[in-house]
Every structure is written in C-alpha cells, then in structure tokens.
Design a protein around this motif. Structure first.
Motif, PDB file in Angstrom:
ATOM      1  N   ALA A   1      25.041  89.478  40.780  1.00  0.00           N
ATOM      2  CA  ALA A   1      25.438  88.705  42.620  1.00  0.00           C
ATOM      3  C   ALA A   1      26.700  88.439  43.184  1.00  0.00           C
ATOM      4  N   HIS A   2      26.873  88.403  42.155  1.00  0.00           N
ATOM      5  CA  HIS A   2      29.077  87.464  42.197  1.00  0.00           C
ATOM      6  C   HIS A   2      28.892  86.455  43.101  1.00  0.00           C
ATOM      7  N   ASP A   3      27.740  85.909  42.928  1.00  0.00           N
ATOM      8  CA  ASP A   3      27.187  84.624  43.623  1.00  0.00           C
ATOM      9  C   ASP A   3      27.472  83.320  43.379  1.00  0.00           C
ATOM     10  N   PRO A   4      27.256  81.882  42.628  1.00  0.00           N
ATOM     11  CA  PRO A   4      26.737  81.091  41.812  1.00  0.00           C
ATOM     12  C   PRO A   4      26.010  80.973  41.978  1.00  0.00           C
ATOM     13  N   ARG A   5      25.257  80.520  43.429  1.00  0.00           N
ATOM     14  CA  ARG A   5      23.916  79.835  43.477  1.00  0.00           C
ATOM     15  C   ARG A   5      23.237  81.398  43.158  1.00  0.00           C
ATOM     16  N   ILE A   6      23.412  82.218  42.440  1.00  0.00           N
ATOM     17  CA  ILE A   6      22.655  83.503  42.352  1.00  0.00           C
ATOM     18  C   ILE A   6      22.234  83.040  40.971  1.00  0.00           C
ATOM     19  N   ASP A   7      23.768  84.066  40.608  1.00  0.00           N
ATOM     20  CA  ASP A   7      24.188  83.759  39.268  1.00  0.00           C
ATOM     21  C   ASP A   7      24.113  83.030  38.351  1.00  0.00           C
ATOM     22  N   ASP A   8      24.563  82.136  38.581  1.00  0.00           N
ATOM     23  CA  ASP A   8      24.306  80.350  37.180  1.00  0.00           C
ATOM     24  C   ASP A   8      23.276  80.392  36.871  1.00  0.00           C
ATOM     25  N   ALA A   9      22.470  80.274  38.750  1.00  0.00           N
ATOM     26  CA  ALA A   9      20.943  79.294  38.266  1.00  0.00           C
ATOM     27  C   ALA A   9      19.499  80.420  37.081  1.00  0.00           C
ATOM     28  N   GLY A  10      19.894  81.445  38.016  1.00  0.00           N
ATOM     29  CA  GLY A  10      19.294  82.428  36.818  1.00  0.00           C
ATOM     30  C   GLY A  10      19.679  82.359  35.408  1.00  0.00           C
ATOM     31  N   LEU A  11      21.056  82.426  35.417  1.00  0.00           N
ATOM     32  CA  LEU A  11      21.443  82.572  33.931  1.00  0.00           C
ATOM     33  C   LEU A  11      21.422  81.170  32.922  1.00  0.00           C
ATOM     34  N   MET A  12      21.332  80.256  34.184  1.00  0.00           N
ATOM     35  CA  MET A  12      20.879  79.275  33.308  1.00  0.00           C
ATOM     36  C   MET A  12      19.605  79.135  33.090  1.00  0.00           C
ATOM     37  N   ALA A  13      18.458  79.220  33.266  1.00  0.00           N
ATOM     38  CA  ALA A  13      16.962  79.744  32.927  1.00  0.00           C
ATOM     39  C   ALA A  13      16.922  81.053  32.272  1.00  0.00           C
ATOM     40  N   ALA A  14      17.686  81.758  32.053  1.00  0.00           N
ATOM     41  CA  ALA A  14      17.776  82.764  31.334  1.00  0.00           C
ATOM     42  C   ALA A  14      18.115  82.203  29.483  1.00  0.00           C
ATOM     43  N   LEU A  15      19.061  81.203  29.799  1.00  0.00           N
ATOM     44  CA  LEU A  15      19.642  81.220  28.580  1.00  0.00           C
ATOM     45  C   LEU A  15      18.550  80.370  27.557  1.00  0.00           C
ATOM     46  N   GLU A  16      17.638  79.738  27.966  1.00  0.00           N
ATOM     47  CA  GLU A  16      16.121  78.856  27.127  1.00  0.00           C
ATOM     48  C   GLU A  16      15.303  80.509  27.297  1.00  0.00           C
ATOM     49  N   SER A  17      15.871  81.446  27.733  1.00  0.00           N
ATOM     50  CA  SER A  17      14.867  82.732  27.500  1.00  0.00           C
ATOM     51  C   SER A  17      14.692  83.091  26.234  1.00  0.00           C
ATOM     52  N   ASP A  18      13.769  84.477  26.048  1.00  0.00           N
ATOM     53  CA  ASP A  18      14.296  85.516  24.807  1.00  0.00           C
ATOM     54  C   ASP A  18      14.597  86.877  25.249  1.00  0.00           C
ATOM     55  N   ALA A  19      15.015  86.779  26.117  1.00  0.00           N
ATOM     56  CA  ALA A  19      15.657  88.301  26.482  1.00  0.00           C
ATOM     57  C   ALA A  19      16.693  88.863  25.425  1.00  0.00           C
ATOM     58  N   PHE A  20      17.000  90.165  25.137  1.00  0.00           N
ATOM     59  CA  PHE A  20      17.187  90.496  24.451  1.00  0.00           C
ATOM     60  C   PHE A  20      19.206  90.347  25.279  1.00  0.00           C
ATOM     61  N   TYR A  21      19.182  90.540  26.128  1.00  0.00           N
ATOM     62  CA  TYR A  21      20.638  90.735  26.727  1.00  0.00           C
ATOM     63  C   TYR A  21      21.346  89.447  27.737  1.00  0.00           C
ATOM     64  N   LEU A  22      21.722  89.304  27.983  1.00  0.00           N
ATOM     65  CA  LEU A  22      22.470  88.579  29.260  1.00  0.00           C
ATOM     66  C   LEU A  22      23.683  88.903  29.508  1.00  0.00           C
ATOM     67  N   GLY A  23      23.767  88.994  30.631  1.00  0.00           N
ATOM     68  CA  GLY A  23      25.453  89.716  31.600  1.00  0.00           C
ATOM     69  C   GLY A  23      25.575  89.336  32.788  1.00  0.00           C
ATOM     70  N   ALA A  24      27.006  88.724  32.322  1.00  0.00           N
ATOM     71  CA  ALA A  24      27.623  88.381  34.195  1.00  0.00           C
ATOM     72  C   ALA A  24      28.649  89.204  34.779  1.00  0.00           C
ATOM     73  N   MET A  25      28.261  89.862  36.420  1.00  0.00           N
ATOM     74  CA  MET A  25      29.151  90.432  36.152  1.00  0.00           C
ATOM     75  C   MET A  25      30.135  89.551  36.957  1.00  0.00           C
ATOM     76  N   GLY A  26      32.053  90.206  36.932  1.00  0.00           N
ATOM     77  CA  GLY A  26      33.545  89.206  37.146  1.00  0.00           C
ATOM     78  C   GLY A  26      34.654  89.663  36.298  1.00  0.00           C
ATOM     79  N   SER A  27      36.128  88.998  36.743  1.00  0.00           N
ATOM     80  CA  SER A  27      36.196  89.373  35.669  1.00  0.00           C
ATOM     81  C   SER A  27      35.808  88.360  34.849  1.00  0.00           C
ATOM     82  N   ILE A  28      37.760  88.343  33.466  1.00  0.00           N
ATOM     83  CA  ILE A  28      37.397  87.525  32.551  1.00  0.00           C
ATOM     84  C   ILE A  28      37.243  86.046  33.208  1.00  0.00           C
ATOM     85  N   ARG A  29      38.321  85.449  33.702  1.00  0.00           N
ATOM     86  CA  ARG A  29      38.856  84.450  34.261  1.00  0.00           C
ATOM     87  C   ARG A  29      37.338  84.227  35.611  1.00  0.00           C
TER      88      ARG A  29
END
Length: 327
Positions: A236-264
């Motif tokens: 999404a390139h929007d923390p309201r979407i990306d961060d919320a989904g990733l926080m849940a994903a960190l607790e999951s068994d998903a084999f891959y987690l990825g997020a779009m954006g620069s290094i910074r």
C-alpha cells in the motif's frame, strides 16, 4: 496447486462434454534435466492441446503416435528418455532427461466426467490430497493428505498440495501487477484494503478475470487467511495498511513477509513495529524490505517481477539476498 493443472482438467472436461476422447498425461517421475515437476499435466484430444510436460518435444511425439493409432489402452505407463529401461515407448529428450508418464485414455461418458469433476473440485480446494490410480483395475481414488507414499507395481499415487497463496495489502499499481503475475504463476491471490478513496482504483476485478478486493481490516485479513503456504506482501505504501497487516503477519506461519519502500522507509517501519507492535528483532528479521530482488526496478511491472521472483525463491528454499542499493 498450479492453475495450469486446473486448466488442463477443466479443458479435458470440456472436450469430453463435446463427445471428444481425451488422452490425459500425468508426470509420474523425472530423472536428470526435466522442465516440469511430478504431477504436472498435459492433455490432448488428438488435435488440440492443453498443459505441458516437456515444453514441446514429448508433446509433439505423443500426438504423432496418436495419429498412428497408438496409446489406445485405457491406462498405461510410458517412459521417455535414454536413461530409463527401454519398454518400446522410449523417446530421446533433447535436454537429456527422462520422464515417466501415466497416460489415461478417457472416453466420453459419466464415469470419466465424474472423476474429472471430483479432481477439479479438489484442485480448486484448500486442502492437500493424493490421487491414486490402479492401472490393471482401471480404478481411481482420492485420498486425504499430502504425502502419497511409495508407488507400488501397477499403482500410481500423485500428491497435490494445497495451493500457495499471496496476501496483498493495499491497492496500488504494483499490487495489480503482482496479482496478475501471481495468478499466472499458479498462486491463489487475495487482496485487502480499507481506504474509501481507493474503491474505484482497482481495475482488475472478477469481470476482467482478476480478483475481488476484500474491504476489511488488514489484521483480520491476515489472521483469517495466512498459513505456512502464504506470502504476505505490504504494497500500500501507507502505514495504516502495511503496518497493521505486518504486525498480524509477524505472529503467523507465513513463509514470506515483504514490504515495499526504500531502505530508509523500511528502517522507519521496523522502528514503528518495534515500538508500537512490540516486535522482537527475530520477528522483524523475517520482513524482506525493501521487497524483492534488487534488479534496479522502477516501474510497477518491474517491481512486481522482482517481488514475485523473491517469493518464489524463498518458497523453494533459496534465501539469496543481494546487496541493496540505498535509494
């Protein structure tokens, strides 16, 4: 399971419904260099084709033999390649590999239609299964589970795993390209968003052969759909979407987690997740960010190619992370 197998079984059903006989080939075993995996399908009515087992060479030879009246047995095993024991059905593959095929000659009728309809429903389902074919008895059965066990003389067991899944967070041009590529690669693709301003920005819905957006909280979306065969992609390139989904994903068994954006951007995101979500360092290390292999991608399709390539690599146990450029 790959959509390619779904397409082959679906096309075979269509031919049978039209009163046309079908020769359905399943890869039982491969040796050496072979382009397609065990369980891959190819079908022909003697004229038209669907699917692939070798990229062309075996398919051409097989159809030529059909034109000569061969392969009329209801069920048979065929060996193609110089490294298998000759049985009168040998064919030299240009790549040097060898393939053993289960060939099913299907005649239009209720029995063949019902079997393929059951197979298609299972391929489109969410659970793993094994297809067992008893050649002499001309019997087929479908068993629950993923491990087919050893083949026995006259019995072929092929396992079909639960489909791999892409969970996309956020509508964007990149997510549309990832969805298109992912579906073409055989993934089940699901997408969520909550932003009303984007309701008319998704142009690849079911009517275009694409997917429908699920309008729900990213956390609930991930909790509902993520499993060990899922990749969660924050696009999404929007923390309201990306961060919320990733926080849940960190607790999951998903084999891959990825997020779009620069290094910074990725560093700031990790800091937010550490501070707000109380994520640990090992958890944060699971996130591939910036997402995808660093191939210098700039356009949405290039980013999608880099992303899907990394997802596929991780799925196959290849954890190669090239040096990222600071951008």
């Amino acid at each position: 399971m790959s959509d390619h197998n779904v397409d082959v079984v679906r096309q075979s059903l269509s031919w049978l419904a039209q009163g046309r006989s079908v020769w359905l080939c399943s890869i039982v075993a491969t040796y050496g260099s072979a382009p397609r995996p065990r369980g891959a399908l190819f079908a022909t009515d003697g004229r038209c084709r669907s699917g692939s087992i070798s990229g062309g060479c075996i398919e051409d030879a097989f159809v030529e033999k059909l034109a000569k009246g061969e392969h009329d047995a209801p069920l048979s095993l065929l060996d193609y390649g110089a490294h298998l024991t000759p049985n009168g059905n040998q064919f030299e593959m240009p790549c040097g590999g060898s393939i053993q095929l289960l060939v099913e000659h299907l005649i239009p009728g209720d029995e063949a239609m019902q079997d393929l309809q059951q197979w298609l429903a299972l391929l489109q389902g969410a659970t793993s299964f094994v297809r067992e074919v008893r050649i002499a008895q001309r019997e087929r059965a479908y068993l629950s589970g993923e491990i087919p066990g050893r083949d026995e003389p006259g019995i072929v067991r092929l396992g079909y795993a639960q489909r791999w899944r892409l969970l996309l967070l956020g509508i964007s041009q990149v997510s549309e390209q990832v969805a298109r590529l992912g579906q073409a690669a055989g993934f089940e693709v699901l997408l969520c968003d909550t932003r009303d301003a984007y309701r008319f920005d998704w142009h690849w819905g079911p009517e275009q052969g694409g997917i429908e957006v699920q309008w729900c909280d990213p956390e609930r979306f991930v909790e509902r759909h993520a499993n060990a065969q899922s990749a969660v992609l924050a696009l999404a390139h929007d923390p309201r979407i990306d961060d919320a989904g990733l926080m849940a994903a960190l607790e999951s068994d998903a084999f891959y987690l990825g997020a779009m954006g620069s290094i910074r951007t990725s560093e700031l995101r990790r800091e937010r997740l550490r501070r707000i979500g109380d994520a640990s360092q090992p958890q944060l290390a699971r996130i591939h960010a910036p997402i995808g292999f660093p191939i210098g991608s700039k356009s949405p399709i290039e980013i999608a190619i880099a992303t899907l390539a990394e997802v596929i690599a991780v799925r196959h146990g290849i954890r190669m992370r090239l040096q990222q450029d600071a951008t």
